[in-house]
Scaffold this motif. Sequence first.
Motif, PDB file in Angstrom:
ATOM      1  N   TYR A   1      20.453  -2.224  -2.685  1.00 25.35           N
ATOM      2  CA  TYR A   1      21.707  -2.033  -2.598  1.00 25.35           C
ATOM      3  C   TYR A   1      22.248  -0.698  -2.219  1.00 25.35           C
ATOM      4  O   TYR A   1      22.807   0.085  -3.433  1.00 25.35           O
ATOM      5  CB  TYR A   1      22.700  -2.476  -3.797  1.00 25.35           C
ATOM      6  N   PRO A   2      21.854  -0.011  -1.087  1.00 30.14           N
ATOM      7  CA  PRO A   2      22.193   1.318  -0.841  1.00 30.14           C
ATOM      8  C   PRO A   2      23.415   1.911  -1.175  1.00 30.14           C
ATOM      9  O   PRO A   2      23.855   3.049  -1.324  1.00 30.14           O
ATOM     10  CB  PRO A   2      21.663   1.641   0.400  1.00 30.14           C
ATOM     11  N   TYR A   3      24.564   1.148  -1.023  1.00 31.79           N
ATOM     12  CA  TYR A   3      25.967   1.257  -1.222  1.00 31.79           C
ATOM     13  C   TYR A   3      26.451   1.421  -2.889  1.00 31.79           C
ATOM     14  O   TYR A   3      27.364   1.970  -3.310  1.00 31.79           O
ATOM     15  CB  TYR A   3      27.016   0.251  -0.706  1.00 31.79           C
ATOM     16  N   LEU A   4      25.391   1.003  -3.848  1.00 33.29           N
ATOM     17  CA  LEU A   4      25.588   1.112  -5.229  1.00 33.29           C
ATOM     18  C   LEU A   4      24.965   2.563  -5.742  1.00 33.29           C
ATOM     19  O   LEU A   4      24.092   3.023  -5.084  1.00 33.29           O
ATOM     20  CB  LEU A   4      24.814  -0.048  -5.934  1.00 33.29           C
ATOM     21  N   GLU A   5      25.512   2.895  -6.891  1.00 34.03           N
ATOM     22  CA  GLU A   5      25.470   4.158  -7.502  1.00 34.03           C
ATOM     23  C   GLU A   5      24.551   3.886  -8.920  1.00 34.03           C
ATOM     24  O   GLU A   5      24.978   2.896  -9.180  1.00 34.03           O
ATOM     25  CB  GLU A   5      26.395   5.043  -7.351  1.00 34.03           C
ATOM     26  N   ARG A   6      23.978   4.825  -9.120  1.00 33.56           N
ATOM     27  CA  ARG A   6      23.636   4.648 -10.506  1.00 33.56           C
ATOM     28  C   ARG A   6      24.284   4.544 -11.796  1.00 33.56           C
ATOM     29  O   ARG A   6      24.105   3.459 -12.461  1.00 33.56           O
ATOM     30  CB  ARG A   6      22.597   5.910 -10.796  1.00 33.56           C
ATOM     31  N   ASP A   7      25.677   5.084 -11.371  1.00 32.61           N
ATOM     32  CA  ASP A   7      26.539   4.967 -12.448  1.00 32.61           C
ATOM     33  C   ASP A   7      27.304   3.475 -12.384  1.00 32.61           C
ATOM     34  O   ASP A   7      27.556   2.982 -13.197  1.00 32.61           O
ATOM     35  CB  ASP A   7      27.561   5.933 -12.175  1.00 32.61           C
ATOM     36  N   ASP A   8      27.083   2.861 -11.247  1.00 33.28           N
ATOM     37  CA  ASP A   8      27.404   1.350 -11.274  1.00 33.28           C
ATOM     38  C   ASP A   8      26.390   0.404 -11.864  1.00 33.28           C
ATOM     39  O   ASP A   8      27.214  -0.309 -12.549  1.00 33.28           O
ATOM     40  CB  ASP A   8      27.431   1.056  -9.553  1.00 33.28           C
ATOM     41  N   VAL A   9      25.197   0.810 -11.868  1.00 28.59           N
ATOM     42  CA  VAL A   9      24.382  -0.008 -12.602  1.00 28.59           C
ATOM     43  C   VAL A   9      24.568   0.304 -14.085  1.00 28.59           C
ATOM     44  O   VAL A   9      24.623  -0.800 -14.994  1.00 28.59           O
ATOM     45  CB  VAL A   9      22.742   0.203 -12.225  1.00 28.59           C
ATOM     46  N   LEU A  10      24.593   1.455 -14.609  1.00 32.26           N
ATOM     47  CA  LEU A  10      24.921   1.624 -15.974  1.00 32.26           C
ATOM     48  C   LEU A  10      26.443   0.913 -16.333  1.00 32.26           C
ATOM     49  O   LEU A  10      26.311   0.615 -17.395  1.00 32.26           O
ATOM     50  CB  LEU A  10      25.001   3.131 -16.220  1.00 32.26           C
ATOM     51  N   ALA A  11      27.238   0.920 -15.602  1.00 31.16           N
ATOM     52  CA  ALA A  11      28.389   0.427 -15.781  1.00 31.16           C
ATOM     53  C   ALA A  11      28.370  -1.175 -16.059  1.00 31.16           C
ATOM     54  O   ALA A  11      28.933  -2.024 -16.797  1.00 31.16           O
ATOM     55  CB  ALA A  11      29.687   0.509 -14.826  1.00 31.16           C
ATOM     56  N   VAL A  12      27.506  -1.637 -15.206  1.00 31.09           N
ATOM     57  CA  VAL A  12      27.202  -3.345 -15.318  1.00 31.09           C
ATOM     58  C   VAL A  12      26.573  -3.482 -16.704  1.00 31.09           C
ATOM     59  O   VAL A  12      26.887  -4.463 -17.501  1.00 31.09           O
ATOM     60  CB  VAL A  12      26.335  -3.684 -14.242  1.00 31.09           C
ATOM     61  N   LEU A  13      25.549  -2.620 -17.076  1.00 28.73           N
ATOM     62  CA  LEU A  13      24.969  -2.847 -18.139  1.00 28.73           C
ATOM     63  C   LEU A  13      26.124  -2.688 -19.533  1.00 28.73           C
ATOM     64  O   LEU A  13      25.755  -3.428 -20.445  1.00 28.73           O
ATOM     65  CB  LEU A  13      23.844  -1.966 -18.538  1.00 28.73           C
ATOM     66  N   ALA A  14      26.826  -1.927 -19.317  1.00 28.58           N
ATOM     67  CA  ALA A  14      27.755  -1.542 -20.270  1.00 28.58           C
ATOM     68  C   ALA A  14      28.907  -2.531 -20.550  1.00 28.58           C
ATOM     69  O   ALA A  14      29.024  -3.043 -21.374  1.00 28.58           O
ATOM     70  CB  ALA A  14      28.526  -0.201 -20.165  1.00 28.58           C
ATOM     71  N   PHE A  15      29.225  -3.127 -19.477  1.00 26.33           N
ATOM     72  CA  PHE A  15      29.847  -4.488 -19.330  1.00 26.33           C
ATOM     73  C   PHE A  15      29.562  -5.593 -20.045  1.00 26.33           C
ATOM     74  O   PHE A  15      29.775  -6.201 -20.869  1.00 26.33           O
ATOM     75  CB  PHE A  15      30.479  -4.588 -17.725  1.00 26.33           C
ATOM     76  N   ALA A  16      28.228  -5.612 -19.605  1.00 27.36           N
ATOM     77  CA  ALA A  16      27.509  -6.863 -20.046  1.00 27.36           C
ATOM     78  C   ALA A  16      27.319  -6.758 -21.719  1.00 27.36           C
ATOM     79  O   ALA A  16      27.608  -7.680 -22.601  1.00 27.36           O
ATOM     80  CB  ALA A  16      26.081  -6.815 -19.562  1.00 27.36           C
ATOM     81  N   ALA A  17      27.132  -5.542 -22.135  1.00 25.70           N
ATOM     82  CA  ALA A  17      26.807  -5.149 -23.423  1.00 25.70           C
ATOM     83  C   ALA A  17      28.108  -5.562 -24.283  1.00 25.70           C
ATOM     84  O   ALA A  17      28.243  -6.068 -25.493  1.00 25.70           O
ATOM     85  CB  ALA A  17      26.397  -3.857 -24.021  1.00 25.70           C
ATOM     86  N   GLU A  18      29.472  -5.159 -23.661  1.00 31.68           N
ATOM     87  CA  GLU A  18      30.595  -5.080 -24.409  1.00 31.68           C
ATOM     88  C   GLU A  18      30.848  -6.656 -24.555  1.00 31.68           C
ATOM     89  O   GLU A  18      31.382  -6.885 -25.472  1.00 31.68           O
ATOM     90  CB  GLU A  18      31.540  -4.166 -23.414  1.00 31.68           C
ATOM     91  N   ASN A  19      30.643  -7.231 -23.361  1.00 32.67           N
ATOM     92  CA  ASN A  19      31.266  -8.916 -23.551  1.00 32.67           C
ATOM     93  C   ASN A  19      30.372  -9.627 -24.251  1.00 32.67           C
ATOM     94  O   ASN A  19      30.773 -10.536 -24.815  1.00 32.67           O
ATOM     95  CB  ASN A  19      31.241  -9.286 -21.904  1.00 32.67           C
ATOM     96  N   VAL A  20      29.031  -9.407 -24.238  1.00 33.34           N
ATOM     97  CA  VAL A  20      28.030 -10.061 -25.263  1.00 33.34           C
ATOM     98  C   VAL A  20      28.490  -9.988 -26.619  1.00 33.34           C
ATOM     99  O   VAL A  20      28.523 -10.691 -27.500  1.00 33.34           O
ATOM    100  CB  VAL A  20      26.756  -9.722 -24.908  1.00 33.34           C
ATOM    101  N   GLN A  21      28.823  -8.495 -27.025  1.00 30.00           N
ATOM    102  CA  GLN A  21      29.200  -8.385 -28.318  1.00 30.00           C
ATOM    103  C   GLN A  21      30.396  -9.114 -28.811  1.00 30.00           C
ATOM    104  O   GLN A  21      30.796  -9.768 -29.904  1.00 30.00           O
ATOM    105  CB  GLN A  21      29.426  -6.905 -28.640  1.00 30.00           C
ATOM    106  N   ARG A  22      31.413  -9.333 -27.758  1.00 29.40           N
ATOM    107  CA  ARG A  22      32.583 -10.053 -28.104  1.00 29.40           C
ATOM    108  C   ARG A  22      32.702 -11.465 -28.032  1.00 29.40           C
ATOM    109  O   ARG A  22      33.319 -11.779 -28.751  1.00 29.40           O
ATOM    110  CB  ARG A  22      33.562  -9.520 -27.132  1.00 29.40           C
ATOM    111  N   GLU A  23      31.690 -11.878 -27.316  1.00 33.17           N
ATOM    112  CA  GLU A  23      31.763 -13.491 -26.965  1.00 33.17           C
ATOM    113  C   GLU A  23      30.834 -14.132 -27.850  1.00 33.17           C
ATOM    114  O   GLU A  23      30.840 -15.281 -28.112  1.00 33.17           O
ATOM    115  CB  GLU A  23      31.500 -13.550 -25.220  1.00 33.17           C
ATOM    116  N   LEU A  24      29.619 -13.479 -27.867  1.00 32.76           N
ATOM    117  CA  LEU A  24      28.663 -14.284 -28.539  1.00 32.76           C
ATOM    118  C   LEU A  24      28.160 -13.764 -30.008  1.00 32.76           C
ATOM    119  O   LEU A  24      27.736 -12.774 -30.057  1.00 32.76           O
ATOM    120  CB  LEU A  24      27.289 -14.143 -28.000  1.00 32.76           C
ATOM    121  N   PRO A  25      28.762 -14.364 -31.203  1.00 25.61           N
ATOM    122  CA  PRO A  25      28.417 -13.980 -32.448  1.00 25.61           C
ATOM    123  C   PRO A  25      26.918 -14.031 -32.722  1.00 25.61           C
ATOM    124  O   PRO A  25      26.123 -15.058 -31.906  1.00 25.61           O
ATOM    125  CB  PRO A  25      29.239 -14.926 -33.408  1.00 25.61           C
TER     126      PRO A  25
END
Length: 74
Positions: free
Chosen positions: A46-70
């Motif tokens: 995905y050449p139009y993605l940047e490293r910071d995009d992937v890091l944002a995806v991981l941060a988004f997932a971590a934040e939402n898992v923490q909030r949604e799944l006890p």
Amino acid sequence: MISDRISADPSRMAGAPTVRDTRVTVSAVLGQLAAGRTMEQLLADYPYLERDDVLAVLAFAAENVQRELPFVAA
């Protein structure tokens, strides 16, 4: 950083969270990483993605898992 890179628009990808106004979903990036693809491979695919995009995806997932799944002890 997450809000700059991850958004959800009901008219794009059925409202699933996507990366920077693309049609690349957070779940697609996570699925690629879970399948063993490296960040370098993902960025080559995905050449139009940047490293910071992937890091944002991981941060988004971590934040939402923490909030949604006890945590449940096994």
